[in-house]
Each structure stands twice: as C-alpha cells, then as structure tokens.
Design a protein around this motif. Structure first.
Motif, mmCIF file in Angstrom:
data_model
loop_
_atom_site.group_PDB
_atom_site.id
_atom_site.type_symbol
_atom_site.label_atom_id
_atom_site.label_comp_id
_atom_site.label_asym_id
_atom_site.label_seq_id
_atom_site.Cartn_x
_atom_site.Cartn_y
_atom_site.Cartn_z
ATOM 1 N N ILE A 265 -10.288 5.752 4.933
ATOM 2 C CA ILE A 265 -9.359 4.697 4.529
ATOM 3 C C ILE A 265 -8.361 5.206 3.503
ATOM 4 O O ILE A 265 -7.171 4.866 3.555
ATOM 5 C CB ILE A 265 -10.142 3.494 3.946
ATOM 6 C CG1 ILE A 265 -10.974 2.847 5.058
ATOM 7 C CG2 ILE A 265 -9.202 2.470 3.333
ATOM 8 C CD1 ILE A 265 -12.016 1.877 4.551
ATOM 9 N N GLY A 266 -8.825 6.031 2.585
ATOM 10 C CA GLY A 266 -7.941 6.572 1.564
ATOM 11 C C GLY A 266 -7.590 5.536 0.522
ATOM 12 O O GLY A 266 -8.162 4.457 0.452
ATOM 13 N N SER A 267 -6.629 5.864 -0.307
ATOM 14 C CA SER A 267 -6.178 4.958 -1.359
ATOM 15 C C SER A 267 -4.873 4.316 -0.950
ATOM 16 O O SER A 267 -4.223 4.702 0.022
ATOM 17 C CB SER A 267 -5.995 5.719 -2.671
ATOM 18 O OG SER A 267 -4.898 6.619 -2.571
ATOM 19 N N SER A 268 -4.435 3.328 -1.719
ATOM 20 C CA SER A 268 -3.200 2.614 -1.405
ATOM 21 C C SER A 268 -1.974 3.501 -1.536
ATOM 22 O O SER A 268 -0.905 3.173 -1.055
ATOM 23 C CB SER A 268 -3.059 1.400 -2.338
ATOM 24 O OG SER A 268 -3.042 1.823 -3.694
ATOM 25 N N ARG A 269 -2.140 4.661 -2.195
ATOM 26 C CA ARG A 269 -0.990 5.560 -2.360
ATOM 27 C C ARG A 269 -0.758 6.406 -1.128
ATOM 28 O O ARG A 269 0.276 7.046 -0.989
ATOM 29 C CB ARG A 269 -1.232 6.482 -3.560
ATOM 30 C CG ARG A 269 -1.336 5.758 -4.886
ATOM 31 C CD ARG A 269 -1.420 6.751 -6.030
ATOM 32 N NE ARG A 269 -2.568 7.632 -5.880
ATOM 33 C CZ ARG A 269 -3.778 7.337 -6.338
ATOM 34 N NH1 ARG A 269 -4.000 6.185 -6.934
ATOM 35 N NH2 ARG A 269 -4.775 8.190 -6.192
ATOM 36 N N GLU A 270 -1.727 6.447 -0.219
ATOM 37 C CA GLU A 270 -1.614 7.307 0.945
ATOM 38 C C GLU A 270 -1.018 6.558 2.128
ATOM 39 O O GLU A 270 -1.108 5.342 2.234
ATOM 40 C CB GLU A 270 -2.997 7.862 1.309
ATOM 41 C CG GLU A 270 -3.555 8.750 0.204
ATOM 42 C CD GLU A 270 -4.934 9.281 0.544
ATOM 43 O OE1 GLU A 270 -5.015 10.400 1.073
ATOM 44 O OE2 GLU A 270 -5.905 8.564 0.285
ATOM 45 N N SER A 271 -0.414 7.317 3.039
ATOM 46 C CA SER A 271 0.310 6.728 4.167
ATOM 47 C C SER A 271 -0.627 6.055 5.156
ATOM 48 O O SER A 271 -1.625 6.626 5.580
ATOM 49 C CB SER A 271 1.105 7.827 4.886
ATOM 50 O OG SER A 271 1.642 7.340 6.086
#
Length: 390
Positions: A239-245
């Motif tokens: 999922i990653g963080s909100s900063r990632e695309s």
C-alpha cells in the motif's frame, strides 16, 4: 529461491567465506551477520533502520468506499463494480458480468506453475510491478506474482495455502479464475517448518510430536501473532504511504485475500488486526475456506468503531468438515463482526479447498460486489476533453 549474498558481517566486518556464512537479518534482509552474538551486539545500532513499517495515511478522495455521490449503491448479483477516474476522484460507472468466468473454470487436476518468482512481462502500461521493497521482504518466500490477463492491475488478489502445501496450485487457481483487472500474488509459507518433514506452514498448530495445539495455546498464539505481523508488514509495503504514487501501489479497498485452512485463519486474523487500527481503510474483501479466527483478538478494539474500517469476510465451510466445522465458522463470525461475515455451508464437503462450481459461484458473487474496474477509455476521453479546454 536464491538468497542475497552479503560480503561481510555487519558487526565484526568478518568477510564471507566457505567457512563463514553470513546470514540475513530477518527483520529487513538488507544486512547480514556471521553469528547470533554479532546480530545481538549490533541490535541497538541497527534497530532504527531495521524492519521499515510505514504508517498508512490516505485522503478521503482516494477511496470510493461503498458510496456513490453520497448515496448507498446497490449491486446486482454477478456484477463487478466499475469506476471512472475524474480528476482526483473515482466514481461508479456501471456493472459488468463476472459469473461467466465460472463456466470456464476447472477445479480438478490443478497443474503446477513454473518455478519462478514473478511474471516479468508488462503487457500494458497499466500493469504494476511489485515494489522493490516487497521483493526484498519476500526474499526467503517462494511466490508467484502475475499481472492481470487484461493488462490492467487495478486490484490485487493474494492467496495463502494450507499447512504443508505450496503456492503453486493456488497460482493455477488464480489464473483459472480470470478476474478482470486483478493481479495475483500466490505466496508460499516459510514461517514455520512442520514436524516429520511435512513441509511449511504460516504458524504453529502442532507440537514437535505432531499433536494439535489448543486454539488458546501460548505457543500457537505467539506464532500466529508473528505471522499476522509479518503479513501486516507486507500489506503496508504493497500500500505504501500517502506520499507515494497510487499508480505504482494499491489502495486497501483493492486488495483481496483468499486462504485455505491455516491460510484462512491467517487471513481472517489479519483482517481482525486491520480493523482495530484507525489508520487503516478496510481491505476489499477476504475469502476464508475451511478456516477462520478461533480466539478473541488480543488487540484492544475501538469502542467507537462503526464497522466502516472492517473488511468483509466470506467463510466457506463443509458440512462434513471435522477440522473446521460449521460451529467453528459461527464462532469465527461472532469473534469478528457478525454483520461483516457471510457463511456458506457446502453440503457433503469435508476439509478441502474448492471442489464444486457452486462454491466458486459463491466466491464470484462475493467478489463481483467488491472488485473495482477502471474504465480506461472513458478516462482517456476525459483527459482529451480537458486538454482541448486548456
């Protein structure tokens, strides 16, 4: 699977050789040690960079949830959600039939796939490769990742086998299901080795003599917590963080889990942990075959939880299953959140994976209400119209 080679010990700097084996840190797999003592001595210095666990934050506009323009949406049986991206928002656009896939599905004689870790071809610009952090994290697990056959990896289905099995038949099953715009990741357990050379599983369910452990046995619970934490970390990386695309990663509501027996228990336990964390949006859905939660969650729940962050679960159980019975399924439902759990009892079925088309129809109906499909042509049309306006 070949393991990463380390030139020297991260603590004493002793070089690797035929006599000195440098083994990876199992928290991050980015450094190695020549002995347990060296790893222990370096723990304080290495702790800050080990086992990266991103915090999941997401803006409300990134999730379509179960609402259409603020109104509750009703989906017909056998259809999959279609969504169109307009600006930064996703909106429901219409239905598509999913039940036709069942007619072409073979549920017997599963063949094994080639021993590879990832499908490397990118047939369409809208496919997604596994992030490098995920590949590193799965360094010691056999797995097979495949892009969607239609070349658009909007959703991700992750599959977990039962004790002593492998990822291969589940990879084959995922291919046969032919879910639209859905990449698949079939995982093989390397968490716990079964006694008597019976293979691997996700957590301890037997003692060293092969006797079954009680659901509340501390050995089982400790091992299960480790497995759930391992899976939670994997999902955080996907999922990653909100900063990632968003183009490279998946948002939670587009990730689906499917597990059998021990894999089903792991799947539902993960959903249980996921729901008590306020930072987590619900996953797309979980399918548990012949397995589920057996004990009350050890994690503190939020009394104000309205169920909005709880993942929908489908439990499939056989009427003749002596290992995980219908009563066990009902208990799992009560231990989770009853309104979010659907139970299907398959007549004359024992403790086994899918064995009939009627079971697969139930699975397809469950997925058809939750999968997301992008209308790429309409997105392109919108972009073209915006470029003309500019």
């Amino acid at each position: 699977m070949p393991q990463k080679q380390f030139p020297h010990c991260n603590q004493c700097q002793k070089p690797a050789s035929a006599a000195v084996k440098i083994k990876a840190c199992t928290g991050c797999f980015t450094v190695g040690y020549c002995s347990k003592q060296c790893q222990k001595d370096d723990r304080k210095a290495h702790k800050s960079s080990c086992s990266y666990r991103p915090t999941i934050k997401a803006s409300a506009s990134a999730y379509s949830g179960n609402n259409c323009n603020g109104k509750s949406c009703q989906y017909e049986d056998g259809v999959v959600r279609l969504e169109v991206k307009s600006g930064d928002e996703w909106r429901d656009a219409g239905p598509i039939n999913l039940m036709d896939n069942v007619a072409n599905l073979s549920l017997s004689g599963n063949t094994t796939s080639k021993e590879e870790t990832e499908t490397t071809t990118r047939p369409h610009p809208l496919t997604k490769d596994l992030p490098s952090s995920v590949k590193t994290y799965l360094l010691h697990n056999k797995y097979r990742y495949r892009h969607s056959s239609d070349g658009i990896d909007t959703n991700l289905l992750i599959l977990f086998h039962g004790a002593g099995d492998s990822h291969e038949p589940y990879d084959t099953l995922a291919q046969q299901m032919q879910l639209p715009q859905t990449a698949t990741l079939a995982l093989s357990a390397r968490n716990v080795e079964l006694p008597l050379g019976l293979g691997y599983t996700w957590f301890n369910e037997m003692d060293c003599l092969g006797n079954s452990l009680r659901p509340d046995d501390e050995m089982r619970l400790r091992s299960l917590r480790n497995a759930v934490d391992w899976l939670r970390h994997l999902l955080c990386l996907l999922i990653g963080s909100s900063r990632e695309s968003d183009e490279r990663l998946w948002i939670p509501e587009r990730i689906f889990l499917l597990g059998f027996s021990a894999g089903a228990c792991l799947t539902m336990e993960l959903c249980q942990l996921w729901r008590v964390n306020d930072d987590h949006q619900p996953l797309g859905g979980a399918i548990c075959v012949a397995g589920g939660v057996k004990t009350k969650t050890p994690f503190k729940t939020n009394d104000n939880n309205s169920g909005n962050n709880t993942t929908d679960v489908l439990i499939i159980v056989g009427s003749n299953d002596k290992i995980y019975s219908k009563d066990d399924a009902v208990k799992s439902k009560q231990l989770y959140e009853s309104s979010k759990v659907q139970i299907h009892v398959q007549h004359s079925k024992g403790h086994s994976m899918f064995s009939s088309r009627s079971e697969m129809e139930v699975v397809m109906e469950f997925l058809s209400r939750r999968l997301v499909k992008r209308m790429v042509s309409m997105e392109n049309m919108t972009r073209n119209n915006l470029s003309i306006i500019k």
